[in-house]
Design a protein around this motif. Structure first.
Motif, PDB file in Angstrom:
ATOM      1  N   ILE A 130       0.230   7.002 -17.189  1.00 22.33           N
ATOM      2  CA  ILE A 130      -0.322   6.945 -15.842  1.00 22.33           C
ATOM      3  C   ILE A 130       0.710   7.504 -14.876  1.00 22.33           C
ATOM      4  O   ILE A 130       1.856   7.038 -14.840  1.00 22.33           O
ATOM      5  CB  ILE A 130      -0.661   5.498 -15.424  1.00 22.33           C
ATOM      6  N   GLY A 131       0.321   8.490 -14.101  1.00 26.61           N
ATOM      7  CA  GLY A 131       1.166   8.983 -13.028  1.00 26.61           C
ATOM      8  C   GLY A 131       0.861   8.218 -11.759  1.00 26.61           C
ATOM      9  O   GLY A 131      -0.211   8.373 -11.180  1.00 26.61           O
ATOM     10  N   GLY A 132       1.778   7.327 -11.347  1.00 22.36           N
ATOM     11  CA  GLY A 132       1.605   6.536 -10.138  1.00 22.36           C
ATOM     12  C   GLY A 132       1.343   5.071 -10.450  1.00 22.36           C
ATOM     13  O   GLY A 132       0.372   4.747 -11.129  1.00 22.36           O
ATOM     14  N   LEU A 133       2.210   4.188  -9.957  1.00 26.46           N
ATOM     15  CA  LEU A 133       2.058   2.746 -10.164  1.00 26.46           C
ATOM     16  C   LEU A 133       1.232   2.101  -9.064  1.00 26.46           C
ATOM     17  O   LEU A 133       0.369   1.258  -9.336  1.00 26.46           O
ATOM     18  CB  LEU A 133       3.437   2.082 -10.236  1.00 26.46           C
ATOM     19  N   GLY A 134       1.482   2.496  -7.814  1.00 24.51           N
ATOM     20  CA  GLY A 134       0.786   1.852  -6.704  1.00 24.51           C
ATOM     21  C   GLY A 134       0.985   0.355  -6.724  1.00 24.51           C
ATOM     22  O   GLY A 134       2.102  -0.141  -6.932  1.00 24.51           O
ATOM     23  N   LEU A 135      -0.080  -0.393  -6.537  1.00 25.02           N
ATOM     24  CA  LEU A 135      -0.030  -1.848  -6.595  1.00 25.02           C
ATOM     25  C   LEU A 135      -0.441  -2.381  -7.964  1.00 25.02           C
ATOM     26  O   LEU A 135      -0.676  -3.579  -8.125  1.00 25.02           O
ATOM     27  CB  LEU A 135      -0.910  -2.452  -5.492  1.00 25.02           C
ATOM     28  N   GLY A 136      -0.554  -1.492  -8.933  1.00 28.62           N
ATOM     29  CA  GLY A 136      -0.711  -1.907 -10.315  1.00 28.62           C
ATOM     30  C   GLY A 136      -2.124  -2.099 -10.826  1.00 28.62           C
ATOM     31  O   GLY A 136      -2.312  -2.516 -11.976  1.00 28.62           O
ATOM     32  N   TYR A 137      -3.137  -1.743 -10.045  1.00 27.59           N
ATOM     33  CA  TYR A 137      -4.508  -2.026 -10.476  1.00 27.59           C
ATOM     34  C   TYR A 137      -5.030  -1.041 -11.512  1.00 27.59           C
ATOM     35  O   TYR A 137      -5.759  -1.438 -12.434  1.00 27.59           O
ATOM     36  CB  TYR A 137      -5.430  -2.103  -9.256  1.00 27.59           C
TER      37      TYR A 137
END
Length: 226
Positions: free
Chosen positions: A66-73
């Motif tokens: 996954i490219g990008g963690l963000g807030l993890g959803y």
């Protein structure tokens, strides 16, 4: 609406801010980058839909990036699939990973504790350039909301043929690249076709605040060897 800043970090790319939002609805955590709203903990349907739709494209999505963690959803939805044996998430902002690990983002420690997960703090373009060929069955790009809604201007390169060719190289035979977009992106579709020889734009309906929103998932698959 009332806001309380919970955490802030500065990098070469600008500032990353996590704040708590309270008002008529439920209290939420909100992520902003350089003053621009990125996501919150109330409207998570698009992240979940991205992961589930991408996973359905493969019978055995054993190795996922996954490219990008963000807030993890998006990550949480990927890890909820029992077929996933290993997941790598690449996030450019070290502070965001730290807030997930130390509980500043409350659900973060439980998500990152999954034994199948590895976290890489890096630019996803650099991380994939250093990855061995055929390492993944699925690459999900969740860095922006598509090429029309960039978090950082430099991310425009992620939707062009050189980076897409890197994605193809790290995918195994019949592996899939899935890219989420808030709008139709014909230039992205053309670039993916140029690299993979195929691209399908899948229409996705997502419910946000009791309204239906229209998103797009751009999908290319590495062809089977002749």
């Amino acid at each position: 609406m009332e806001y309380a800043e919970l955490a802030r970090a500065e990098s070469d790319r600008g500032d990353v801010v996590l704040r708590e939002r309270a008002g008529d609805g439920p209290t939420a955590l909100e992520l902003r980058v350089n003053g621009i709203f990125v996501m919150d903990t109330v409207e998570t349907s698009s992240e979940t839909t991205l992961a589930r739709q991408a996973l359905r494209l493969l019978e055995e999505p054993r190795r996922v990036l996954i490219g990008g963690l963000g807030l993890g959803y998006t990550l949480s939805a990927v890890l909820a699939d029992h077929r996933v044996e290993h997941c790598t998430v690449v996030e450019i902002e070290d502070a965001l990973v730290g807030w997930m690990r130390d509980g500043t983002i409350g659900h973060g420690p439980a998500v990152l504790a999954d034994a199948r997960l590895s976290v890489t703090v890096a630019d996803v373009a650099v991380a994939l350039a250093e990855t061995r060929p055929a390492s993944y069955d699925l690459v999900v790009l969740d860095v922006d909301n598509g090429p029309g809604y960039l978090v950082y201007d430099a991310n425009a390169a992620l939707y062009r043929e050189p980076f897409l060719a890197t994605c193809r190289r790290v995918l195994d035979h019949e592996g899939v690249l899935a890219i989420w977009s808030a709008d139709e992106a014909p230039e992205l579709e053309a670039a993916m076709k140029g690299v993979f020889g195929n691209c399908r734009a899948r229409s996705c309906e997502v419910e946000l605040q009791d309204r239906q929103e229209h998103y797009w998932l751009y999908v290319s698959r590495v062809p089977s060897p002749a």
